[in-house]
Design a protein around this motif. Sequence first.
Motif, mmCIF file in Angstrom:
data_model
loop_
_atom_site.group_PDB
_atom_site.id
_atom_site.type_symbol
_atom_site.label_atom_id
_atom_site.label_comp_id
_atom_site.label_asym_id
_atom_site.label_seq_id
_atom_site.Cartn_x
_atom_site.Cartn_y
_atom_site.Cartn_z
ATOM 1 N N PHE B 96 16.417 -4.179 -3.797
ATOM 2 C CA PHE B 96 15.227 -3.921 -4.179
ATOM 3 C C PHE B 96 14.870 -5.639 -4.401
ATOM 4 C CE2 PHE B 96 16.657 0.209 -5.605
ATOM 5 C CZ PHE B 96 15.859 0.765 -5.028
ATOM 6 N N VAL B 97 15.651 -6.490 -4.571
ATOM 7 C CA VAL B 97 15.274 -7.850 -4.405
ATOM 8 C C VAL B 97 14.573 -8.254 -3.255
ATOM 9 C CG1 VAL B 97 15.890 -10.289 -4.697
ATOM 10 C CG2 VAL B 97 16.962 -8.548 -6.247
ATOM 11 N N ALA B 98 14.991 -7.671 -2.196
ATOM 12 C CA ALA B 98 14.726 -7.942 -0.678
ATOM 13 C C ALA B 98 13.301 -7.110 -0.576
ATOM 14 C CB ALA B 98 15.823 -7.360 0.246
ATOM 15 N N VAL B 99 13.129 -6.026 -1.065
ATOM 16 C CA VAL B 99 12.033 -5.119 -0.854
ATOM 17 C C VAL B 99 10.918 -6.010 -1.593
ATOM 18 C CG1 VAL B 99 10.877 -3.267 -1.952
ATOM 19 C CG2 VAL B 99 12.936 -2.932 -0.739
ATOM 20 N N SER B 100 11.205 -6.347 -3.041
ATOM 21 C CA SER B 100 10.162 -7.138 -3.714
ATOM 22 C C SER B 100 9.836 -8.378 -3.285
ATOM 23 C CB SER B 100 10.664 -7.513 -5.352
ATOM 24 O OG SER B 100 11.476 -6.430 -5.802
ATOM 25 N N LEU B 101 10.703 -9.313 -2.423
ATOM 26 C CA LEU B 101 10.116 -10.492 -1.993
ATOM 27 C C LEU B 101 9.397 -10.240 -0.587
ATOM 28 C CD1 LEU B 101 13.436 -12.316 -2.221
ATOM 29 C CD2 LEU B 101 11.580 -12.848 -3.591
ATOM 30 N N GLY B 102 9.752 -9.143 -0.069
ATOM 31 C CA GLY B 102 9.031 -8.845 1.153
ATOM 32 C C GLY B 102 7.439 -8.408 0.834
ATOM 33 N N VAL B 103 7.182 -7.410 -0.415
ATOM 34 C CA VAL B 103 5.817 -7.321 -0.928
ATOM 35 C C VAL B 103 5.384 -8.558 -1.212
ATOM 36 C CG1 VAL B 103 4.624 -6.305 -2.720
ATOM 37 C CG2 VAL B 103 6.657 -5.087 -1.909
ATOM 38 N N LEU B 104 6.026 -9.593 -2.115
ATOM 39 C CA LEU B 104 5.334 -10.907 -2.266
ATOM 40 C C LEU B 104 4.967 -11.792 -1.060
ATOM 41 C CD1 LEU B 104 4.859 -12.604 -4.841
ATOM 42 C CD2 LEU B 104 7.261 -13.538 -4.263
ATOM 43 N N MET B 105 5.803 -11.739 -0.153
ATOM 44 C CA MET B 105 5.526 -12.314 1.203
ATOM 45 C C MET B 105 4.218 -11.658 1.820
ATOM 46 S SD MET B 105 8.406 -13.213 4.038
ATOM 47 C CE MET B 105 8.039 -11.774 5.018
ATOM 48 N N ILE B 106 4.020 -10.599 1.683
ATOM 49 C CA ILE B 106 2.744 -9.904 2.473
ATOM 50 C C ILE B 106 1.490 -10.357 1.372
ATOM 51 C CG2 ILE B 106 1.571 -7.847 2.863
ATOM 52 C CD1 ILE B 106 4.279 -6.294 3.155
ATOM 53 N N LEU B 107 1.615 -10.390 0.166
ATOM 54 C CA LEU B 107 0.542 -10.567 -0.657
ATOM 55 C C LEU B 107 0.382 -12.051 -0.426
ATOM 56 C CD1 LEU B 107 1.438 -8.955 -4.074
ATOM 57 C CD2 LEU B 107 -0.051 -8.216 -2.331
ATOM 58 N N MET B 108 1.109 -12.897 -0.404
ATOM 59 C CA MET B 108 0.865 -14.463 -0.089
ATOM 60 C C MET B 108 0.508 -14.730 1.252
ATOM 61 S SD MET B 108 1.837 -16.384 -2.620
ATOM 62 C CE MET B 108 0.903 -15.267 -3.366
ATOM 63 N N LEU B 109 0.810 -14.066 2.309
ATOM 64 C CA LEU B 109 0.200 -13.862 3.638
ATOM 65 C C LEU B 109 -1.268 -13.694 3.493
ATOM 66 C CD1 LEU B 109 0.849 -14.082 6.898
ATOM 67 C CD2 LEU B 109 0.519 -11.485 6.775
ATOM 68 N N SER B 110 -1.746 -12.770 2.698
ATOM 69 C CA SER B 110 -3.259 -12.344 2.532
ATOM 70 C C SER B 110 -3.850 -13.257 1.713
ATOM 71 C CB SER B 110 -3.096 -10.864 1.974
ATOM 72 O OG SER B 110 -4.286 -10.361 1.091
ATOM 73 N N PHE B 111 -3.332 -13.925 0.735
ATOM 74 C CA PHE B 111 -3.912 -14.991 0.239
ATOM 75 C C PHE B 111 -4.138 -16.447 0.987
ATOM 76 C CE2 PHE B 111 -4.324 -18.518 -3.046
ATOM 77 C CZ PHE B 111 -5.300 -18.332 -3.656
ATOM 78 N N PHE B 112 -2.985 -16.905 1.337
ATOM 79 C CA PHE B 112 -2.949 -18.091 2.112
ATOM 80 C C PHE B 112 -3.387 -18.126 3.604
ATOM 81 C CE2 PHE B 112 -0.075 -19.024 -1.428
ATOM 82 C CZ PHE B 112 -0.640 -20.012 -2.090
ATOM 83 N N SER B 113 -3.291 -17.052 4.157
ATOM 84 C CA SER B 113 -3.523 -17.297 5.533
ATOM 85 C C SER B 113 -5.166 -17.075 5.942
ATOM 86 C CB SER B 113 -3.001 -15.973 6.370
ATOM 87 O OG SER B 113 -3.670 -14.922 5.851
ATOM 88 N N ASN B 114 -5.959 -16.836 4.603
ATOM 89 C CA ASN B 114 -7.247 -17.022 4.950
ATOM 90 C C ASN B 114 -7.817 -16.053 5.932
ATOM 91 O OD1 ASN B 114 -9.684 -18.043 3.721
ATOM 92 N ND2 ASN B 114 -9.722 -19.682 5.178
ATOM 93 N N ILE B 115 -7.450 -14.784 5.951
ATOM 94 C CA ILE B 115 -7.552 -13.830 6.725
ATOM 95 C C ILE B 115 -9.282 -13.492 6.231
ATOM 96 C CG2 ILE B 115 -7.155 -11.397 7.631
ATOM 97 C CD1 ILE B 115 -4.380 -11.882 6.797
ATOM 98 N N LYS B 116 -10.036 -13.180 7.339
ATOM 99 C CA LYS B 116 -11.457 -12.728 7.088
ATOM 100 C C LYS B 116 -12.036 -11.471 7.843
ATOM 101 C CE LYS B 116 -13.067 -17.129 5.125
ATOM 102 N NZ LYS B 116 -14.075 -18.174 5.186
#
Lengths: 256, 116
Positions: B96-116
């Motif tokens: 579940f540490v891996a699962v949580s970090l996976g979700v965190l990575m997706i959220l960070m990608l959404s914020f930092f990648s500046n997807i529009k």
Amino acid sequence: MSPILGIGGGVFLIPFLLFVIKIPIHQAIATSLVTVIATSSAAASVNVGRQLANIPLGMTLELTTTIGAILGGVTAGLLQAQVLHLLFGILLVIVAIFMMLRLSVADLPITSSSPGALGGRYYDPLLGCQVSYGVRRLPLAMAISLLAGNISGLLGVGGGVIKVPALTLICGIPIKAATATSNFMIGVTAVASAFIYYARGQVEPVVTAATVLGVLAGSALGTRVLPQIKSRWIVLLFFIVLLVLATEMMMKGLKR
Amino acid sequence: MINQPEPHLKKFTTLLIQKTLLYGVVLSSIFLASGIALLLAHRKNLVWEHLWLFRHGIGVEPRDLLQWGLLILMFTPVVRVLMASIGFALDKRWRFVAVSLGVLMILMLSFFSNIK
């Protein structure tokens, strides 16, 4: 109204923002998503404390629901407002039907089973016993979470209308745990696409702040007042309201 | 519902997640309410001395407060995912540490990648 109707506020909030406040649909969706984050976080903080929300299961399903939400947010940016109006109208009809069906889902018998790695256990004072449940068909639930996330990101709703029946009917989770787990997930689902709307400059600070504060106050008041109101009549009333709103939205979508 | 320990989650992890969500909503509500109040006071020319001091002394504009409030609110679920991963790590539940970090990575990608 959410606790008694079993649906999130987005389905009412977006038509309100469109027809009363008169903001563009992309801004209305963005406002609704931020509001979903607020209500979900507030409710989840209570549900987590009560041990009702299944955190390991919620986190696992968030893997696909966030991907779906990002795809939905990107898709919304590519679609014209008229298409979004039409899609939202169709969603309202589906929500109205699900809202009526939810009464029968709530009546499903609770079967006790071993929790396993993803299951849970809670004490239900109404049943007077400990309810223990396992989780079935996880891959299918993950696929449905992807769809729920996609609809959330595209149309600004929480997606609970899909997640709760899926968790109950597919995974075999009792309705109380399913509702709490869905609510726990909704905040993360909404934020995945809210960032995209924020980057596009569609989160209008004043309207969003006022809406968030109003909805938080409304949900706090609702949990005190609503238990005294007969739910069956409210469900019927809002079923009609949703169908009227759906017609309005679809007509706006079809207008040239 | 009466508090009962879940079979697979320690109390500390639950508490960590619960408090993150609660404090996030409360803090953002304070920022949003202050921003709206200042905005209304400004529009109605009700800028009392202490509000003036608040705005000019600290240099905070109502819209800044609203932006901060919204960002705190939007980052509340992100911090909740981070807290869950810490809680799972303390419980030594690495899956579940891996699962949580996976979700965190997706959220960070959404914020930092500046997807529009």
